[in-house]
Design a protein around this motif. Structure first.
Motif, short mmCIF file in Angstrom:
data_model
loop_
_atom_site.label_atom_id
_atom_site.label_comp_id
_atom_site.label_asym_id
_atom_site.label_seq_id
_atom_site.Cartn_x
_atom_site.Cartn_y
_atom_site.Cartn_z
N PHE A 117 -22.12 -43.37 -5.28
CA PHE A 117 -21.55 -43.63 -4.04
C PHE A 117 -20.28 -43.96 -3.99
CE2 PHE A 117 -20.63 -46.59 -0.47
CZ PHE A 117 -20.84 -46.15 0.57
N SER A 118 -19.37 -43.07 -3.26
CA SER A 118 -18.00 -43.36 -3.45
C SER A 118 -17.29 -43.41 -1.75
CB SER A 118 -17.57 -42.10 -4.19
OG SER A 118 -15.92 -42.21 -4.35
N PHE A 119 -16.51 -44.21 -1.68
CA PHE A 119 -15.86 -44.27 -0.33
C PHE A 119 -14.45 -44.98 -0.48
CE2 PHE A 119 -15.41 -48.00 2.75
CZ PHE A 119 -15.21 -47.09 4.03
N ARG A 120 -13.73 -44.38 0.05
CA ARG A 120 -12.35 -44.64 0.28
C ARG A 120 -12.11 -45.62 1.49
NH1 ARG A 120 -8.34 -39.91 -0.71
NH2 ARG A 120 -6.72 -41.32 -0.28
N PHE A 121 -11.28 -46.78 1.20
CA PHE A 121 -11.08 -47.75 2.33
C PHE A 121 -9.77 -48.08 2.59
CE2 PHE A 121 -12.43 -50.12 -1.42
CZ PHE A 121 -11.76 -51.31 -1.42
N THR A 122 -9.23 -48.53 3.76
CA THR A 122 -7.98 -48.79 3.92
C THR A 122 -7.89 -50.35 3.19
OG1 THR A 122 -8.67 -50.06 5.78
CG2 THR A 122 -7.87 -47.96 6.14
N PRO A 123 -6.44 -50.43 2.56
CA PRO A 123 -6.32 -51.66 2.12
C PRO A 123 -5.81 -52.95 2.95
CG PRO A 123 -4.30 -50.34 2.01
CD PRO A 123 -5.45 -49.61 2.72
N SER A 124 -6.97 -53.05 3.61
CA SER A 124 -7.03 -54.29 4.50
C SER A 124 -8.17 -55.28 4.44
CB SER A 124 -6.73 -53.77 6.08
OG SER A 124 -8.08 -53.09 6.32
N PRO A 125 -8.01 -56.51 4.98
CA PRO A 125 -9.26 -57.23 4.92
C PRO A 125 -10.59 -56.48 5.31
CG PRO A 125 -7.56 -58.61 5.50
CD PRO A 125 -7.08 -57.13 5.61
N ARG A 126 -10.34 -55.76 6.78
CA ARG A 126 -11.26 -55.06 7.27
C ARG A 126 -11.90 -54.22 6.33
NH1 ARG A 126 -10.97 -51.78 12.93
NH2 ARG A 126 -13.16 -51.43 13.32
N GLY A 127 -11.04 -53.31 5.52
CA GLY A 127 -11.45 -52.29 4.60
C GLY A 127 -12.12 -52.93 3.73
N ALA A 128 -11.97 -54.05 3.06
CA ALA A 128 -12.63 -54.86 2.08
C ALA A 128 -13.96 -55.13 2.52
CB ALA A 128 -11.85 -56.10 1.57
N ARG A 129 -14.07 -55.87 3.62
CA ARG A 129 -15.37 -56.08 4.37
C ARG A 129 -16.19 -54.99 4.26
NH1 ARG A 129 -11.86 -59.22 7.54
NH2 ARG A 129 -12.36 -57.75 9.19
N LEU A 130 -15.74 -53.74 4.91
CA LEU A 130 -16.61 -52.44 4.93
C LEU A 130 -17.13 -52.28 3.62
CD1 LEU A 130 -17.65 -50.40 6.85
CD2 LEU A 130 -15.61 -49.10 6.50
N ALA A 131 -16.18 -51.95 2.57
CA ALA A 131 -16.53 -51.62 1.39
C ALA A 131 -17.72 -52.68 0.88
CB ALA A 131 -15.41 -51.82 0.34
N ARG A 132 -17.87 -53.81 0.92
CA ARG A 132 -18.76 -54.73 0.56
C ARG A 132 -20.32 -54.52 1.38
NH1 ARG A 132 -18.81 -61.34 0.11
NH2 ARG A 132 -20.76 -61.62 0.10
N ARG A 133 -19.98 -54.53 2.62
CA ARG A 133 -21.02 -53.91 3.54
C ARG A 133 -21.73 -52.65 3.05
NH1 ARG A 133 -25.41 -55.24 5.34
NH2 ARG A 133 -26.33 -54.44 7.12
N LEU A 134 -20.99 -51.63 2.76
CA LEU A 134 -21.69 -50.22 2.46
C LEU A 134 -22.23 -50.47 0.78
CD1 LEU A 134 -18.98 -47.88 3.89
CD2 LEU A 134 -21.31 -48.38 4.59
N ALA A 135 -21.70 -51.15 -0.06
CA ALA A 135 -22.35 -51.49 -1.13
C ALA A 135 -23.63 -52.15 -1.06
CB ALA A 135 -21.32 -52.41 -2.22
N SER A 136 -23.75 -53.00 -0.09
CA SER A 136 -25.03 -53.78 0.26
C SER A 136 -25.72 -52.78 0.77
CB SER A 136 -24.62 -55.04 1.03
OG SER A 136 -25.96 -55.64 1.47
#
Length: 156
Positions: free
Chosen positions: A23-42
């Motif tokens: 599973f691979s996902f590019r995210f914006t370097p922002s707190p919102r992007g980090a939260r989305l990365a954590r949620r998608l990993a979950s």
């Protein structure tokens, strides 16, 4: 007015799927992007069969949260995305990789008793992962911080 199928925009988000091993996902370097990365990993861990609340699921979610937060805090370069990559490996392991564009800023864990602010999240990573480290980012400037989590076989 209806839109034709040709003009519909598809979501740029990858879908967590049980049958994919990476599973691979590019995210914006922002707190919102980090939260989305954590949620998608979950969500991906749940799709792979490690349900919410299991040790493997919670460990991966916490490690992704810490590494993604570090990437957007210390590895941010304007206009450059960060990237999350999860790999389901044989032998009951999940490999986590978070890449950012700042190769000159390597993560530094501090002692738990240090008076300095920050740096203790990597102690959590070290405690939850079998191993972790850094590597140059393949094919792009920057670095990848990786961790390997032991995950009991699903259903076992």
């Amino acid at each position: 007015m209806t839109t034709s199928p040709r003009t519909e925009r598809r979501s740029a988000l990858p879908l967590p799927l049980a049958d994919q091993t990476v599973f691979s996902f590019r995210f914006t370097p922002s707190p919102r992007g980090a939260r989305l990365a954590r949620r998608l990993a979950s969500c991906q861990m749940d799709a792979w069969g490690w349900r919410y609340g299991t040790p493997a699921h919670d460990s991966v979610e916490l490690i992704v949260g810490e590494l993604a937060a570090n990437a957007v805090t210390h590895g941010r370069v304007p206009g450059r995305d960060a990237e999350l990559r999860l790999s389901r490996e044989d032998g009951g392991h999940v490999r986590i990789e978070v890449s950012d564009a700042r190769g000159e800023r390597l993560p530094e864990a501090r002692d738990a008793g240090s008076e300095e602010d920050g740096g203790r999240g990597l102690l959590l990573v070290a405690a939850l992962a079998e191993e972790w480290g850094t590597a140059p980012r393949p094919g792009a400037p920057g670095k990848t911080v990786w961790a390997v989590v032991s995950a009991a076989p699903v259903g076992g």
